[in-house]
Scaffold this active site. Structure first.
Site, PDB file in Angstrom:
ATOM      1  N   PRO A   1     -26.069 -13.991  -4.951  1.00  0.00           N
ATOM      2  CA  PRO A   1     -26.337 -12.804  -4.140  1.00  0.00           C
ATOM      3  C   PRO A   1     -27.767 -12.797  -3.616  1.00  0.00           C
ATOM      4  O   PRO A   1     -28.701 -13.039  -4.373  1.00  0.00           O
ATOM      5  CB  PRO A   1     -26.116 -11.642  -5.104  1.00  0.00           C
ATOM      6  CG  PRO A   1     -25.755 -12.221  -6.408  1.00  0.00           C
ATOM      7  CD  PRO A   1     -26.055 -13.663  -6.377  1.00  0.00           C
ATOM      8  N   GLU A   2     -27.904 -12.530  -2.351  1.00  0.00           N
ATOM      9  CA  GLU A   2     -29.217 -12.353  -1.744  1.00  0.00           C
ATOM     10  C   GLU A   2     -29.384 -10.862  -1.432  1.00  0.00           C
ATOM     11  O   GLU A   2     -28.570 -10.062  -1.847  1.00  0.00           O
ATOM     12  CB  GLU A   2     -29.322 -13.220  -0.480  1.00  0.00           C
ATOM     13  CG  GLU A   2     -29.006 -14.693  -0.764  1.00  0.00           C
ATOM     14  CD  GLU A   2     -29.095 -15.591   0.454  1.00  0.00           C
ATOM     15  OE1 GLU A   2     -29.881 -15.278   1.359  1.00  0.00           O
ATOM     16  OE2 GLU A   2     -28.380 -16.603   0.492  1.00  0.00           O
TER      17      GLU A   2
ATOM     18  N   ARG B   1     -21.986 -19.046 -14.501  1.00  0.00           N
ATOM     19  CA  ARG B   1     -23.008 -20.029 -14.877  1.00  0.00           C
ATOM     20  C   ARG B   1     -24.045 -19.514 -15.863  1.00  0.00           C
ATOM     21  O   ARG B   1     -24.922 -20.253 -16.267  1.00  0.00           O
ATOM     22  CB  ARG B   1     -23.690 -20.578 -13.614  1.00  0.00           C
ATOM     23  CG  ARG B   1     -22.765 -21.484 -12.835  1.00  0.00           C
ATOM     24  CD  ARG B   1     -23.381 -21.952 -11.539  1.00  0.00           C
ATOM     25  NE  ARG B   1     -24.463 -22.883 -11.735  1.00  0.00           N
ATOM     26  CZ  ARG B   1     -25.184 -23.405 -10.737  1.00  0.00           C
ATOM     27  NH1 ARG B   1     -24.915 -23.061  -9.504  1.00  0.00           N
ATOM     28  NH2 ARG B   1     -26.139 -24.252 -10.981  1.00  0.00           N
TER      29      ARG B   1
ATOM     30  N   ARG C   1     -32.978 -27.554  -1.374  1.00  0.00           N
ATOM     31  CA  ARG C   1     -31.789 -26.755  -1.097  1.00  0.00           C
ATOM     32  C   ARG C   1     -31.078 -27.325   0.111  1.00  0.00           C
ATOM     33  O   ARG C   1     -31.708 -27.779   1.070  1.00  0.00           O
ATOM     34  CB  ARG C   1     -32.177 -25.291  -0.796  1.00  0.00           C
ATOM     35  CG  ARG C   1     -33.208 -24.703  -1.732  1.00  0.00           C
ATOM     36  CD  ARG C   1     -32.719 -24.598  -3.150  1.00  0.00           C
ATOM     37  NE  ARG C   1     -31.575 -23.718  -3.249  1.00  0.00           N
ATOM     38  CZ  ARG C   1     -31.662 -22.389  -3.313  1.00  0.00           C
ATOM     39  NH1 ARG C   1     -32.830 -21.806  -3.281  1.00  0.00           N
ATOM     40  NH2 ARG C   1     -30.578 -21.661  -3.419  1.00  0.00           N
TER      41      ARG C   1
ATOM     42  N   ARG D   1     -50.446 -22.199   5.177  1.00  0.00           N
ATOM     43  CA  ARG D   1     -49.502 -22.887   4.290  1.00  0.00           C
ATOM     44  C   ARG D   1     -48.949 -24.141   4.962  1.00  0.00           C
ATOM     45  O   ARG D   1     -48.576 -24.118   6.127  1.00  0.00           O
ATOM     46  CB  ARG D   1     -48.353 -21.946   3.913  1.00  0.00           C
ATOM     47  CG  ARG D   1     -48.826 -20.775   3.095  1.00  0.00           C
ATOM     48  CD  ARG D   1     -47.692 -19.894   2.599  1.00  0.00           C
ATOM     49  NE  ARG D   1     -48.226 -18.808   1.802  1.00  0.00           N
ATOM     50  CZ  ARG D   1     -48.490 -18.915   0.505  1.00  0.00           C
ATOM     51  NH1 ARG D   1     -48.220 -20.038  -0.128  1.00  0.00           N
ATOM     52  NH2 ARG D   1     -49.004 -17.909  -0.158  1.00  0.00           N
TER      53      ARG D   1
END
Length: 279
Positions: A2-3, A113, A266, A157
């Site tokens: 879930p985000e 999990r 990812r 960055r």
DNA sequence: ATTTTCCCCTGCCGGC
DNA sequence: TGCCGGCAGGGGAAAA
């Protein structure tokens, strides 16, 4: 799993259903879910407490209890929360914990999990605001998130812009799906160094992050695999994804074949036509 | 300080 | 058929 949009969907559903209820008891079926605390200690601490509201910070859910304690929940990859009016949710092999409330309803936490966690942020914590600020940055749907603020967060960055978007201490709540979709909508390649984005790109990215997260909330979240909301329903955001999980298919905007690459460890979906690669 | 790597855990899928 | 590696929406600790 879930985000922000999925957690926000669950938050709204729970806030509506359990705010004002008193916790009868917390049952823990898998101690790992509450580690490093112990089931007994946590259960004793929350029993009899009234739930004042259900709030969210990034992907963290917070059950704010009377007296100032907060019961925090993070669903990580496969966690789910399921509310049932009479406390008889469907039998679940992955049920890890259950919150029983004074009206006979219950909230079950399921998690295949076992990455998900429930823990207490005590009222006497020296600085509750600092506790959350150390873990989560600006709320992308809040007033503090502007294109200028995004530029400040990314300035200097060298990490890929997608890695920066996934860093919860910068912007809170963006995960792998919405990062891919927002970068695609903004026409920015995920491997671009975060600090290299120009003013127009920052504006596009800012707008895209907000737009895709809002679309996710409006759709009730993305049920790509196991995600279900608090009443066990699926969302429909998976039907609106332009690139995520669409490798090998033509880009809906330019027809170029969508690629799957790896960014920040990812799986990452990108249209090389719309999102010009760096260098 | 920032960035990357490894790890936690279970299940599934493709390749051999 | 069976085994094995790789991957999956997360983040935290440790290493670089």
């Amino acid at each position: 799993m879930p985000e922000l949009p999925e957690v926000e969907t669950i938050r709204r559903q729970l806030d509506e259903r359990i705010t004002g209820r008193v916790i009868r008891r917390l049952r823990v079926f898998d101690p790992m879910t509450v580690s490093p605390d112990t089931p007994r200690r946590l259960a004793r601490r929350v029993a009899g407490r009234r739930i004042e509201r259900v709030s969210r910070r990034g992907k963290y859910l917070r059950l704010e209890l009377d007296g100032g304690d907060t019961l925090a929940v993070h669903l990580r990859m496969t966690g789910q929360l399921h509310w049932s009016a009479n406390g008889d949710g469907p039998p679940e092999p992955y049920r890890r914990a259950r919150l029983e409330l004074d009206d006979g309803s219950a909230v079950d936490m399921r998690d295949m999990r076992r990455f998900g966690r429930i823990w207490l942020v005590p009222a006497e914590h020296p600085d509750a605001a600092a506790y959350w600020d150390a873990r989560t940055g600006v709320e992308p749907l809040g007033p503090g998130f502007t294109a200028a603020r995004l530029g400040e967060l990314l300035a200097g960055r060298r990490a890929p812009v997608k890695a920066a978007l996934l860093d919860q201490r910068l912007v809170a709540g963006v995960g792998n799906i919405y990062a891919d979709e927002a970068l695609y909508q903004a026409r920015i390649h995920p491997l671009r160094p975060a600090g290299d984005l120009g003013p127009d790109e920052l504006r596009r990215l800012h707008r895209a992050v907000r737009d895709r997260l809002k679309a996710g909330i409006d759709s009730g979240g993305a049920s790509i695999d196991r995600y279900r909301d608090a009443i066990n329903a699926r969302g429909s955001m998976q039907d609106l994804l332009a690139v995520h999980l669409h490798a090998g298919e033509p880009c809906p905007r330019c027809g170029t074949t969508i690629e799957k690459i790896r960014v920040a460890q990812r799986g990452t979906y990108v249209c090389p036509g719309c999102q010009p690669p760096p260098r």
